[in-house]
Enzyme design. Structure first.
Site, PDB file in Angstrom:
ATOM      1  N   CYS A 164      28.968 -35.953   4.672  1.00 21.37           N
ATOM      2  CA  CYS A 164      29.165 -34.947   3.616  1.00 21.37           C
ATOM      3  C   CYS A 164      29.462 -33.574   4.225  1.00 21.37           C
ATOM      4  CB  CYS A 164      27.922 -34.839   2.729  1.00 21.37           C
ATOM      5  SG  CYS A 164      27.830 -36.068   1.424  1.00 21.37           S
ATOM      6  N   CYS A 193      29.400 -44.296  -1.647  1.00 25.69           N
ATOM      7  CA  CYS A 193      28.059 -43.749  -1.880  1.00 25.69           C
ATOM      8  C   CYS A 193      27.721 -43.634  -3.359  1.00 25.69           C
ATOM      9  CB  CYS A 193      27.954 -42.371  -1.229  1.00 25.69           C
ATOM     10  SG  CYS A 193      28.364 -42.395   0.520  1.00 25.69           S
ATOM     11  N   CYS A 223      25.010 -33.519  -2.007  1.00 29.80           N
ATOM     12  CA  CYS A 223      26.027 -33.458  -0.946  1.00 29.80           C
ATOM     13  C   CYS A 223      25.759 -32.322   0.028  1.00 29.80           C
ATOM     14  CB  CYS A 223      27.405 -33.138  -1.527  1.00 29.80           C
ATOM     15  SG  CYS A 223      27.872 -34.041  -2.961  1.00 29.80           S
TER      16      CYS A 223
HETATM   17  S1  SF4 Z   1      29.466 -38.936  -0.515  1.00 30.98           S
HETATM   18 FE1  SF4 Z   1      29.460 -40.516   1.114  1.00 30.98          FE
HETATM   19  S2  SF4 Z   1      31.610 -40.877   1.739  1.00 30.98           S
HETATM   20 FE2  SF4 Z   1      31.509 -38.984   0.489  1.00 30.98          FE
HETATM   21  S3  SF4 Z   1      31.398 -37.360   1.989  1.00 30.98           S
HETATM   22 FE3  SF4 Z   1      29.266 -37.840   1.415  1.00 30.98          FE
HETATM   23  S4  SF4 Z   1      28.546 -39.455   2.823  1.00 30.98           S
HETATM   24 FE4  SF4 Z   1      30.803 -39.267   3.047  1.00 30.98          FE
END
Ligand code: SF4
Length: 223
Positions: free
Chosen positions: A109, A194, A213
């Site tokens: 993220c 996710c 996030c």
């Molecule tokens: S939600 Fe999952 S795939 Fe998207 S940026 Fe975050 S960790 Fe990466």
């Protein structure tokens, strides 16, 4: 740098947006993730200022339904959403190994969302989000206008006090396009790897302690 925070808590979403536009457009942008809240925000914002800026963080692993919703809203409002991205998936794999989201979602993220958000916000005076208090405990104290200390600009959350029911009522009453994944049980929609169906934000990083996030957790500064 901050000044007195205007008291917009008793104002409607429209009042908050009108204030944001009057004081900050065009150094103002809506962060759009093409979820139900942004369906409402886009409609309200475009009615006030059709040239208002809208940006999206494209992680390259959004759902096809999200990209389809993106196209629909660009057509409906005649806008071009500004796009901010992290490195390509191939570059990320070279630097961090395959499937970073499974091994270290925080780092993933940071690369694919938080860093691009920093670029999206640089040069702006204010941003608008679709954040609502009832979405999760981490959002329960969100105010309609805050000084975003982490990013050094104003942050407007016009839907802070809206319920999920109010969001759906507005979408139905105005026949707005929305992400069809909501009809398949996804209350909150992020990246494919996710996101699972679930109410509230329970389908995000399910089975992991992670709940945000990193786009919003450090931001609120209400006094
Ligand atoms: S939600 Fe999952 S795939 Fe998207 S940026 Fe975050 S960790 Fe990466």
């Amino acid at each position: 740098m901050t000044t007195t925070i205007p008291d917009l808590e008793s104002g409607s979403a429209k009042d908050v947006l009108a204030f944001a536009v009057e004081h900050h457009h065009p150094s103002l942008a809506l962060a759009c993730s093409f979820q139900k809240e942004e369906a409402v925000m886009l409609d309200l914002l475009m009615a006030i200022e059709p040239s208002a800026r809208v940006f999206a963080l494209d992680t390259s692993v959004l759902f096809p339904q999200t990209y389809a919703t993106w196209e629909l809203v660009e057509k409906r409002y005649g806008i071009k959403v500004e796009v901010f991205e992290g490195p390509s998936l191939a570059e990320q794999a070279t630097t961090h190994g395959d499937e970073l989201w499974a091994r270290d979602p925080q780092a993933c993220c940071a690369i694919r969302k938080v860093e691009p958000l920093g670029r999206a916000l640089s040069g702006l005076d204010a941003w608008i989000t679709g954040l609502r208090r009832e979405q999760s405990p981490t959002r329960a104290n969100a105010r309609k206008v805050e000084w975003d200390q982490a990013h050094d600009l104003w942050k407007f959350n016009p839907l802070a006090d809206w319920t999920e029911e109010q969001v759906w009522e507005y979408i139905a009453a105005n026949d707005l396009p929305y992400n069809p994944l909501h009809d398949e049980g996804y209350s909150s929609i992020g990246c494919t790897h996710c996101t699972q169906p679930g109410s509230g934000r329970e389908g995000r990083w399910a089975g992991n302690d992670k709940t945000e996030c990193g786009l919003h957790i450090d931001a609120p500064q209400t006094q």
